[in-house]
Each structure stands twice: as C-alpha cells, then as structure tokens.
Design a protein around this motif. Structure first.
Motif: not given
Length: 68
Positions: A18-24, A28-29, A34-38
């Motif tokens: 997933e990390i390799d295929r998704a745009p940076m 980042v978004e 996820v940090e907000a949901a945490a």
C-alpha cells in the motif's frame, strides 16, 4: 529488509505494498486523519475500520498458511 519495515509488515500484512503504490499526499492525509481519530473516536472513518479488518484478515490468513 530493515527491522522497522519487517515489523510493520508482520503487524499489518500488505502495508508495504500500500505504501509503495499510494501517492505520498494520500499517505500524509491518511496519517493526519488516523492521528485525529486516535484522539477523538468520533472521527473514526469507515475506511479506517475496513483497513483494520483487512489487515486482521490477512494476518490470520498468513498465520494459518504458516501453520499448514
């Protein structure tokens, strides 16, 4: 493979793909969301639950495969 990446792959199977295929920008978004949901469970989004279930299923599948 570096130990940190190996640990990530073990805990979250297919995450490296997933990390390799998704745009940076998307990564980042997602991290920000996820940090907000945490901090606030009301901000958990459906895709977060889907990803968590997917990674759990993949981990169980790989564990079963290793056991066989």
């Amino acid at each position: 493979m570096r130990p940190a990446l190996r640990a990530l792959a073990e805990e979250f199977p297919s995450a490296l793909r997933e990390i390799d295929r998704a745009p940076m920008s998307l990564l980042v978004e997602r991290l920000a969301r996820v940090e907000a949901a945490a901090v606030d469970a009301a901000r958990v989004e459906p895709w977060m639950e889907w990803f968590a279930a997917y990674h759990s299923l993949m981990a169980a599948t790989l564990a079963t495969r290793r056991a066989l």
